[in-house]
Design a protein around this motif. Structure first.
Motif, PDB file in Angstrom:
ATOM      1  N   CYS A   6      72.641  58.803  12.316  1.00 61.07           N
ATOM      2  CA  CYS A   6      71.867  58.055  13.094  1.00 61.07           C
ATOM      3  C   CYS A   6      70.840  57.241  12.033  1.00 61.07           C
ATOM      4  O   CYS A   6      70.209  58.033  11.293  1.00 61.07           O
ATOM      5  N   TRP A   8      67.953  56.442  12.291  1.00 58.99           N
ATOM      6  CA  TRP A   8      66.690  56.946  12.476  1.00 58.99           C
ATOM      7  C   TRP A   8      66.484  58.391  12.162  1.00 58.99           C
ATOM      8  O   TRP A   8      65.623  58.642  11.471  1.00 58.99           O
ATOM      9  N   CYS A   9      67.414  59.281  12.689  1.00 59.43           N
ATOM     10  CA  CYS A   9      67.276  60.660  12.462  1.00 59.43           C
ATOM     11  C   CYS A   9      68.391  61.249  11.343  1.00 59.43           C
ATOM     12  O   CYS A   9      67.900  62.506  11.097  1.00 59.43           O
ATOM     13  N   HIS A  59      72.542  57.795  20.208  1.00 55.12           N
ATOM     14  CA  HIS A  59      72.204  59.039  19.815  1.00 55.12           C
ATOM     15  C   HIS A  59      71.701  59.856  20.958  1.00 55.12           C
ATOM     16  O   HIS A  59      70.573  60.081  20.950  1.00 55.12           O
ATOM     17  N   CYS A  63      67.493  60.899  19.341  1.00 57.88           N
ATOM     18  CA  CYS A  63      66.172  60.007  19.689  1.00 57.88           C
ATOM     19  C   CYS A  63      66.549  58.877  20.738  1.00 57.88           C
ATOM     20  O   CYS A  63      65.870  58.039  21.261  1.00 57.88           O
TER      21      CYS A  63
HETATM   22 ZN   LIG Z   1      68.687  59.398  16.420  1.00 61.37          ZN
END
Ligand SMILES: [Zn+2]
Ligand SMILES: Cc1cc2nc3c(=O)[nH]c(=O)nc-3n(C[C@H](O)[C@H](O)[C@H](O)COP(=O)(O)OP(=O)(O)OC[C@H]3O[C@@H](n4cnc5c(N)ncnc54)[C@H](O)[C@@H]3O)c2cc1C
Lengths: 96, 426
Positions: A6, A8-9, A59, A63
Motif C-alpha cells: 500500500c 501509505w501503509c 486497502h 487505511c
Molecule cells: Zn493502506
C-alpha cells in the motif's frame, strides 16, 4: 497469498485488499451527448491485457484508501504502486 | 499355474478407454482449410465433431497452442446441469443436457456420464424466494426441477449438515435430478477421436499469434466487409475460409489483434480435490451463499470449487485465501470432511462477462465467429455449443439457441443476466 505494498501503509497481506478493476475509467465529460454504443463501452468494456495492467486496488482492511497498481497479469506480480493523482503511472513499453 | 479362470470378473479399470496417443493423428498443418477452429478445448473439438457428423464438412483444422484439451477442459470440475433462470440460458443448456444423455453412444466412447442430481442450497429468505422462482421457471421450460425443504435435502445427501445452529443454515434447495458429472478428459478424447476419424486435422503445439486480414475494421472498413484471410501461427501461416474462435480465457487477447473490443475479463478460477475416499457423497451440492460446491469423483476424490479470484490474471494459479474460505464453508456444511486431506489444487483461466452469460456469434469480420465468456460454467454446454456453432458455420445462419448471446447486447441492453440465477455459475 502475496504481499501488496500500500503506498501509505507499506507491504500487507493480499487479503487486506480489494480489487477495483481497470484504472482511470473516467465518467464521460458530456454524458448527454454519448451514443448508445459509447455508453455501452463506458459501462461494460474494459481492457483485459496479458501483461502489465494499470488497475485500482483499495486497502480495505487498512487505511481504506484507493491506489493505482501496475500489475503483470501473467505472473500476478506488482510492478509498481502509485497514489491517485500523484505520478501518472506508465506501463513499461518493452513489456507491453 | 497362473492362468485366470474364464469366469473371473474384469479387473477394476478394464473398461477404461485407450491411451489418447492412439486416438488421433498428429498431422502437419496444411496451408489452407475451409474452416479453422482456434482452440482445442472441449468447445473447439465438439464443434469439429458436429461439423463432420451433422454437416459433412471435413476440411477443418483445430489449432491448439498447447496439448489437446489441456486448458480449462482439463481443469474444470465437470458439473453438468440446465436449471438456469432465463429462457435463453435454459434453452441452450438443456439442449446440451439432452445431447449428454446420448453422447456415449454418439461418440462410441466411454465418458462416465453420471446423472446423480444437483442440489443448489438456499441459506437466506431471499435465496429461498429466488430458488422457488427458478424452479417454477425451469418447469415452464420443461426442465426437471423441484424445491425441497431441509429434511428432503438431507434424505438426498445424508452427510450434509442441515441443523439450524450453523452460521448459514440450509433453509432448502433446488434439485435437478438429471444433472450430473462426466469424465472431462474422456469427453475431449471422445470428440477428438471422432473428429480425427472424420478427417479433421487436430494440430497441437500451434499457437495463433495474429491474423491476415482483408480490410481491417480498425482502419475503418465497414462492418461485414472486412475478412480474415489467414491465421499467423507458430507453425506458419494458414489460409482459412471461416474462423471460429474457441480460445476460452484468451479470446480477448486474440480479438485485440483484430481491433475488436469485447467486455471480457479473464480471471483465475481454482479447484481442488481431496485424497480418495470411499463413496460418501451421492449427489452434487452447490452453495452460492457460502461459496463452495462439491461432488465426489468416480475414483473417490471430493472435487470442490468456488468462485473466481477477484483480479484479472492469466497465470493459471490463484490466491490461497480463496481456498481457505472455500474449505471453511465445506467443513461447516459437511462436518465429516474435517479430516479429509487436500491432495492438489489448480486454476484455469476463465473469461467472464458483465451479465454472466457467454458472447457467441458474429464479429465485425464477416467470416469470424466468436465463442467466449462461458466463464465458470462452459463445460456443461460443450456438446450443445458445438452443435450450434457447427450449424452456424455450415449454414451461415446463426443457430437460434445462440442468437440471444450476441456481442451487441451490451449496446442494446438486451442482457441475459444470469447473476441472479446462477451467482457463481458452473
Ligand atoms: Zn493502506
Ligand atoms: C477450476 C474450474 C472449474 C470449472 N468447473 C466447471 C463446472 O463444474 N462445470 C462447467 O460447466 N464448467 C466449469 N468450468 C468452465 C469450463 O471449464 C469452461 O467454460 C470451458 O472449458 C470453456 O470451453 P473450452 O472447453 O473450449 O475451453 P478450454 O479447454 O480452455 O479451450 C480453449 C483452448 O484454447 C487454447 N488457446 C488459447 N489461446 C490460443 C491461441 N492463441 N492459439 C491456439 N490455441 C489457443 C487453449 O490452450 C485451450 O486449450 C470450470 C473451469 C475451471 C477453470
Amino acid at each position: 497469498m502475496q504481499l501488496i505494498t500500500c503506498p501509505w501503509c507499506g507491504p500487507r497481506e493480499e487479503l487486506e485488499f480489494h480489487y477495483g478493476g481497470q484504472a482511470d475509467v473516467r465518467y464521460p465529460d458530456n454524458p448527454q451527448e454519448l451514443t448508445d454504443e459509447q455508453w455501452g463501452h463506458f459501462v461494460f468494456f474494459r481492457d483485459n491485457p496479458k501483461g502489465p495492467f494499470a488497475e485500482r486496488w483499495v486497502h480495505s482492511a487498512g487505511c481504506r484508501r484507493w491506489f493505482i497498481a501496475i500489475r503483470d497479469t501473467r505472473t500476478h506480480q506488482f510492478l509498481s504502486v502509485h497514489r491517485i493523482g500523484e505520478d501518472q503511472p506508465q506501463i513499461p513499453e518493452a513489456t507491453r | 499355474m497362473s492362468s485366470t479362470t474364464a469366469t473371473a470378473a474384469d479387473p477394476p479399470g478394464a473398461d477404461l478407454p485407450e491411451h489418447p496417443d492412439f486416438l488421433w493423428h498428429n498431422p502437419e498443418p496444411k496451408r489452407s482449410y475451409d474452416v479453422v477452429i482456434i482452440g482445442g478445448g472441449g468447445h473447439g473439438l465438439a464443434t469439429a465433431h458436429y461439423l463432420v457428423r451433422n454437416h459433412g464438412i471435413t476440411n477443418v483444422a483445430v489449432l491448439e497452442k498447447g496439448w489437446l484439451a489441456g486448458g480449462n477442459m482439463a481443469r474444470n470440475t465437470t458439473l453438468i446441469r440446465s436449471n438456469y433462470l432465463w429462457d435463453a440460458s435454459a434453452a441452450i443448456y438443456e439442449h446440451a443436457l439432452k445431447l449428454w444423455e446420448g453422447l456415449e453412444d454418439d461418440l462410441g466412447y466411454p465418458i462416465l456420464f453420471s446423472q446423480r442430481g444437483v442440489l443448489n442450497l438456499a441459506h437466506t429468505e431471499q435465496d429461498v424466494r429466488d430458488s422457488v422462482r427458478r424452479v417454477e421457471a425451469n418447469k415452464l421450460n420443461g426442465i426437471d426441477a423441484e424445491y425441497l425443504g431441509p429434511d428432503d435435502v438431507a434424505k438426498i445427501c445424508p452427510i450434509l449438515n442441515v441443523s439450524d445452529d450453523i452460521r448459514y443454515p440450509v433453509l432448502g434447495a433446488t434439485y435437478q435430478p438429471r444433472a450430473g458429472i462426466a469424465k472431462h478428459d474422456y469427453v475431449a478424447w471422445g470428440f477428438a477421436r471422432r473428429a480425427d476419424a472424420g478427417g479433421v486435422d487436430l494440430i497441437q503445439d500451434c499457437e495463433v499469434l495474429d491474423f491476415v486480414t482483408e480490410g481491417s475494421v480498425e482502419d475503418g472498413a465497414a462492418e461485414g466487409t472486412a475478412r480474415v484471410t489467414g491465421i499467423r501461427t507458430t507453425r506458419g501461416d494458414i489460409a482459412c475460409g471461416q474462423v471460429a474462435l474457441c480460445a476460452a480465457g484468451h479470446t480477448s487477447t486474440l480479438l485485440d489483434r483484430l481491433g475488436v473490443r469485447t467486455p471480457l475479463q479473464s480471471h483465475p478460477l481454482q479447484a481442488l480435490v481431496s485424497e480418495l475416499l470411499e463413496p460418501v457423497h451421492p449427489t452434487i451440492v452447490m452453495s452460492n451463499a457460502v461459496h463452495v460446491y462439491v461432488s465426489q469423483a468416480h475414483k473417490g476424490e471430493l472435487v470442490m470449487g468456488a468462485g473466481v479470484d477477484s483480479y484479472n490474471g492469466y497465470g493459471q494459479r490463484g490466491a490461497f485465501h480463496i481456498i481457505e474460505r472455500q474449505m471453511a464453508a465445506a467443513v461447516e456444511l459437511f462436518p465429516i470432511f474435517a479430516r479429509a486431506h487436500l491432495l492438489r489444487s489448480w486454476a484455469g483461466i476463465v473469461d467472464v462477462t458483465p451479465d454472466a452469460s457467454p458472447i457467441v456469434g458474429r464479429t465485425p469480420y464477416a467470416n469470424v465467429l466468436v465463442n467466449s465468456g462461458w466463464g465458470t460454467g462452459g463445460f456443461k454446454v460443450t456438446p450443445g455449443l458445438g452443435w450450434c456453432l457447427a450449424h452456424t458455420i455450415a449454414t451461415g445462419e446463426l443457430h437460434p439457441l445462440i442468437e440471444p448471446f450476441a456481442l451487441d447486447r451490451f449496446v442494446t441492453g438486451a442482457l441475459v443476466d444470469e447473476h441472479g440465477a446462477a451467482g457463481v455459475a458452473h
